[in-house]
Design a protein around this motif. Structure first.
Motif, short mmCIF file in Angstrom:
data_model
loop_
_atom_site.label_atom_id
_atom_site.label_comp_id
_atom_site.label_asym_id
_atom_site.label_seq_id
_atom_site.Cartn_x
_atom_site.Cartn_y
_atom_site.Cartn_z
N SER A 56 -8.33 16.12 27.09
CA SER A 56 -9.27 16.63 28.08
C SER A 56 -8.60 17.74 28.87
O SER A 56 -7.38 17.94 28.80
CB SER A 56 -9.70 15.51 29.03
OG SER A 56 -8.58 15.07 29.79
N ASP A 94 -17.13 18.67 24.17
CA ASP A 94 -17.26 17.25 24.48
C ASP A 94 -16.35 16.45 23.55
O ASP A 94 -16.66 16.28 22.38
CB ASP A 94 -18.71 16.80 24.30
CG ASP A 94 -18.94 15.35 24.73
OD1 ASP A 94 -17.97 14.67 25.08
OD2 ASP A 94 -20.11 14.92 24.72
N THR A 97 -17.80 13.76 21.06
CA THR A 97 -18.75 14.03 19.97
C THR A 97 -18.19 14.97 18.92
O THR A 97 -18.96 15.55 18.14
CB THR A 97 -20.05 14.63 20.54
OG1 THR A 97 -19.75 15.86 21.23
CG2 THR A 97 -20.72 13.67 21.50
N CYS A 328 -24.74 22.91 29.72
CA CYS A 328 -25.07 21.52 29.41
C CYS A 328 -26.47 21.19 29.89
O CYS A 328 -27.38 20.99 29.09
CB CYS A 328 -24.05 20.58 30.05
SG CYS A 328 -24.32 18.84 29.66
N THR A 332 -26.19 15.99 34.35
CA THR A 332 -25.21 16.29 33.33
C THR A 332 -25.19 15.28 32.20
O THR A 332 -25.27 15.64 31.02
CB THR A 332 -23.81 16.39 33.96
OG1 THR A 332 -23.80 17.42 34.95
CG2 THR A 332 -22.75 16.72 32.90
N GLU A 333 -25.09 14.00 32.51
CA GLU A 333 -24.94 12.99 31.45
C GLU A 333 -26.20 12.88 30.60
O GLU A 333 -26.13 12.76 29.37
CB GLU A 333 -24.56 11.64 32.05
CG GLU A 333 -23.13 11.58 32.55
CD GLU A 333 -22.12 12.03 31.50
OE1 GLU A 333 -22.23 11.60 30.33
OE2 GLU A 333 -21.23 12.84 31.83
N ARG A 336 -26.26 15.93 28.41
CA ARG A 336 -25.25 15.83 27.34
C ARG A 336 -25.75 14.93 26.21
O ARG A 336 -25.59 15.26 25.02
CB ARG A 336 -23.94 15.30 27.91
CG ARG A 336 -22.74 15.52 26.99
CD ARG A 336 -21.58 14.61 27.37
NE ARG A 336 -21.21 14.71 28.75
CZ ARG A 336 -20.06 15.24 29.20
NH1 ARG A 336 -19.21 15.76 28.35
NH2 ARG A 336 -19.77 15.24 30.48
#
Length: 415
Positions: A56, A94, A97, A328, A332-333, A336
């Motif tokens: 990350s 990401d 993924t 995105c 956000t989530e 995504r």
């Protein structure tokens, strides 16, 4: 020397001022070099002293902070960001993924050019160095380039946009950025330096980059940190240029009044401001965007500025910002998850942070847009990417047209 472990032996960096070498893009000695250039300035590098493949952006900052603490540097340009020990980096969009990996590389040799001063930095396990620069083997253009659909055909991608609009209208989310890919194939291996040089020449207002086969010219600065001043350029809301100045002027005025594009832009600016707020003070967010003119498109743009403390490096701030609503969506989530379901492609490093960081934590991290990734196993193939922000007022056919306009820089660079 290359290392996949946590840290190499103690490293030494020596930076000397040199005569102006001229525009940097043509000086790359080989296709495995690195670049971050804009209007002839920036930095190029080659060779590899140490490499990290962080999971990350936050992990990369931790690794970089530990590495810098062991470096001995001598520099003639102590107050110039980037002039000294530094690294180039590129991150996946990401990690959850993709099988692709992010990368940070400390080059052996760096040439920089900025604000009328130029420098040469050499990095290694001693202060020994060779001022002679390697000969440049000029890149050749790609030959017999052909194109094929990537994960989705045009009509299939329009259907994905329509489904995203349906979900937004149903209140499941407010905005999602859907990407599509296009496969380009040459009869001979593709030299990314050819692409970089043409992007840097034509799109001089963008930041052109080359890191491990990822090559492009991004108009969007995720985060620049320089002596405590933080800047983020947000782009959202796009219209294709016609080539006619009168029509383009009318298009720019229409873009600035478009409720759909202003809504999309507002989400993107708010996501950046909210992410920076816990780490910065004195933030300035303009009341209205301006129109950024590029050769192929017009963008709504806002430059957010703030002041950050010394404890936050450019990588740390980039970790807080990524992914923004500009690449995105919002929330956000949910966005995504939606794009992972509807896109039918692996973004890899597309739309992830790309740029550089120095020993003081200063750096520039753009968003990897208007780009392609050369295939590691078959360098005759490159995968091109484009994405569009989808909101309630989006029209699938118009979004496909916009995505085609965003592919123009890479298609033209391939020739």
């Amino acid at each position: 020397m290359s290392s996949t472990g946590p840290y190499p032996p103690r490293l030494y960096a020596r930076t000397v001022e040199i005569e102006d070498p001229g525009p940097l893009a043509p000086l790359l000695p080989g296709p495995d070099a690195f670049a971050w250039v804009r209007r002839g300035e920036g930095m190029i590098g080659w060779g590899e002293v140490v490499r990290s493949k962080p999971a990350s952006v936050a992990e990369a900052e931790e690794w970089w902070t530990g590495l810098v603490s062991q470096v001995v540097s001598v520099s003639d340009l102590n107050q110039t960001p980037g002039a000294g020990f530094m690294a180039f980096g590129s991150f996946v969009f990401d990690p959850a993924t993709t099988a692709a990996r992010s990368t940070m590389v400390v080059p052996r040799t760096v040439i920089g050019r900025r604000n009328g001063r130029s420098w040469l930095t050499q990095i290694g396990t001693s202060f020994g160095h060779d001022d002679a620069l390697p000969p440049v083997v000029q890149p050749v253009p790609p030959r017999s380039v052909s194109y094929a659909d990537g994960g989705l055909t045009g009509p299939q991608w329009e259907a994905a946009v329509a489904e995203a609009v349906r979900r937004i209208s149903a209140g499941e989310l407010e905005k999602v950025v859907l990407a599509r890919d296009l496969l380009a194939r040459s009869s001979e291996p593709i030299d990314p330096r050819w692409i970089l040089a043409r992007l840097a020449e034509r799109y001089e207002r963008c930041w052109s980059y080359l890191v491990d086969g990822l090559v492009g010219a991004t108009p969007e600065m995720l985060l620049r940190r320089e002596n405590g001043l933080v800047t983020s350029r947000v782009l959202a809301g796009t219209i294709q240029r016609s080539g006619d100045n009168t029509r383009d002027l009318a298009s720019a005025a229409a873009l600035a009044r478009s409720s759909k594009d202003l809504e999309e832009h507002e989400y993107a600016v708010a996501s950046v401001a909210d992410a920076l707020a816990p780490y910065c003070s004195g933030m300035n967010v303009p009341d209205a965007p301006y129109v950024l003119e590029l050769p192929n498109v017009l963008h709504l743009a806002t430059d957010v500025t703030a002041v950050a403390g010394p404890e936050r490096t450019s990588l740390g701030l980039a970790a807080a910002l990524h992914p923004s609503a500009a690449v995105c969506g919002t929330p956000t989530e949910t966005a995504r998850e939606t794009l992972a379901e509807l896109e039918h492609l692996d973004r890899e490093r597309y739309a992830g942070p790309v740029g550089w960081i120095d020993a003081q934590g200063d750096g520039e991290w753009g968003i990897a847009l208007r780009c392609g990734i050369v295939d590691e196993t078959d360098p005759r193939q490159i995968r091109l990417f484009a994405g569009c922000g989808v909101v309630a007022g989006s029209d699938p056919q118009s979004e496909l047209t916009e995505s085609n306009a965003k592919l123009v820089p890479m298609r033209d660079a391939l020739g």
